[in-house]
Every structure is written in C-alpha cells, then in structure tokens.
Design a protein around this motif. Structure first.
Motif, PDB file in Angstrom:
ATOM      1  N   PRO A   1      20.321 -22.783 -18.194  1.00 50.47           N
ATOM      2  CA  PRO A   1      19.163 -23.559 -18.652  1.00 50.47           C
ATOM      3  C   PRO A   1      18.338 -22.761 -19.661  1.00 50.47           C
ATOM      4  O   PRO A   1      18.313 -21.530 -19.621  1.00 50.47           O
ATOM      5  CB  PRO A   1      18.349 -23.791 -17.377  1.00 50.47           C
ATOM      6  CG  PRO A   1      19.300 -23.575 -16.263  1.00 50.47           C
ATOM      7  CD  PRO A   1      20.289 -22.560 -16.754  1.00 50.47           C
TER       8      PRO A   1
ATOM      9  N   ILE B   1      17.719 -28.366 -18.573  1.00 52.98           N
ATOM     10  CA  ILE B   1      18.944 -28.184 -17.800  1.00 52.98           C
ATOM     11  C   ILE B   1      19.992 -29.200 -18.238  1.00 52.98           C
ATOM     12  O   ILE B   1      19.709 -30.396 -18.326  1.00 52.98           O
ATOM     13  CB  ILE B   1      18.658 -28.370 -16.285  1.00 52.98           C
ATOM     14  CG1 ILE B   1      17.612 -27.353 -15.833  1.00 52.98           C
ATOM     15  CG2 ILE B   1      19.940 -28.266 -15.467  1.00 52.98           C
ATOM     16  CD1 ILE B   1      17.065 -27.632 -14.429  1.00 52.98           C
TER      17      ILE B   1
ATOM     18  N   ALA C   1      12.067 -26.032 -17.931  1.00 50.89           N
ATOM     19  CA  ALA C   1      13.496 -25.698 -17.900  1.00 50.89           C
ATOM     20  C   ALA C   1      14.278 -26.900 -18.394  1.00 50.89           C
ATOM     21  O   ALA C   1      14.182 -27.994 -17.831  1.00 50.89           O
ATOM     22  CB  ALA C   1      13.923 -25.325 -16.484  1.00 50.89           C
TER      23      ALA C   1
ATOM     24  N   ARG D   1      19.195 -20.953  -6.886  1.00 47.84           N
ATOM     25  CA  ARG D   1      20.358 -20.999  -7.762  1.00 47.84           C
ATOM     26  C   ARG D   1      21.621 -21.427  -7.013  1.00 47.84           C
ATOM     27  O   ARG D   1      22.492 -22.073  -7.590  1.00 47.84           O
ATOM     28  CB  ARG D   1      20.587 -19.643  -8.436  1.00 47.84           C
ATOM     29  CG  ARG D   1      19.572 -19.316  -9.525  1.00 47.84           C
ATOM     30  CD  ARG D   1      19.530 -20.351 -10.634  1.00 47.84           C
ATOM     31  NE  ARG D   1      20.733 -20.389 -11.419  1.00 47.84           N
ATOM     32  CZ  ARG D   1      20.840 -20.067 -12.680  1.00 47.84           C
ATOM     33  NH1 ARG D   1      19.781 -19.660 -13.349  1.00 47.84           N
ATOM     34  NH2 ARG D   1      21.992 -20.139 -13.303  1.00 47.84           N
TER      35      ARG D   1
ATOM     36  N   PHE E   1      25.352 -26.651 -13.198  1.00 45.18           N
ATOM     37  CA  PHE E   1      24.990 -26.325 -14.570  1.00 45.18           C
ATOM     38  C   PHE E   1      26.212 -26.289 -15.481  1.00 45.18           C
ATOM     39  O   PHE E   1      27.227 -25.705 -15.151  1.00 45.18           O
ATOM     40  CB  PHE E   1      24.286 -24.970 -14.649  1.00 45.18           C
ATOM     41  CG  PHE E   1      22.928 -24.914 -14.002  1.00 45.18           C
ATOM     42  CD1 PHE E   1      22.273 -26.054 -13.571  1.00 45.18           C
ATOM     43  CD2 PHE E   1      22.297 -23.698 -13.820  1.00 45.18           C
ATOM     44  CE1 PHE E   1      21.016 -25.992 -12.976  1.00 45.18           C
ATOM     45  CE2 PHE E   1      21.053 -23.618 -13.235  1.00 45.18           C
ATOM     46  CZ  PHE E   1      20.403 -24.763 -12.806  1.00 45.18           C
TER      47      PHE E   1
END
Length: 100
Positions: free
Chosen positions: A88, A8, A6, A77, A84
C-alpha cells in the motif's frame, strides 16, 4: 489530529473476503492502538480492487512508532496482507480546513 491515508490495491476477485478482513482488522487490532481516533474505509467504484483506508491518530508517532513497532502491526498485516496486490501507499496529513 493526524490522518493516515493508505491506498490499498488487492488481488482481483477477493473483494468480499477483503471487505470482511479489513473491517475485522481495524475493529479488533487498530482500534485498540494508542492514539487511535477513528477510521473510514472507501471502496473504489471504477476500480473495485482499490480501497482507501483513512485512520485518524492523535499524533504521527502513534502510527509510525507506537503502532508500527508493536506486535499489533504484525497481527494487522497477517489479517489484511495476504490480499494485497502490492505494498500500500501510505501518507500522513495535517488538517488544514474543515467544514462545519
């Protein structure tokens, strides 16, 4: 073993808080998921808002079905999502070659 990678990107100035959140989220949520085999988190040097999260799963379905379709995913999450800067990028990989 399957590698989930991932990529990010977080909002600027949030690194210290995100460092704590990602560790807590992996340790308390993802580490308890079916098929979880381990993880690594790398933080960008040139791009300090960029993180690479590597999670090792027994099977692809352990991530895409067992984890992603569980209530644990929403919990994960809730911990990391507020940081974020955008969604991602997540990809999965099979091991091809490994050094000894």
């Amino acid at each position: 073993m399957i590698l989930e990678l991932a990529d990010i990107r977080i909002q600027p100035g949030q690194q210290a808080a995100f460092d704590e959140a990602i560790e807590r989220g992996v340790r308390t949520v993802i580490a308890n998921a079916k098929g979880f085999q381990g993880y690594k988190v790398n933080k960008g040097i040139e791009s300090p808002e960029r993180y690479l999260l590597q999670i090792f799963w027994e099977t692809l379905e352990n991530h895409t079905v067992d984890f992603r379709e569980s209530s644990a995913y929403a919990e994960w999450r809730a911990i990391v999502g507020p940081f974020f800067a955008g969604p991602p990028t997540v990809e999965h990989f099979n091991l091809l070659i490994k050094s000894d």
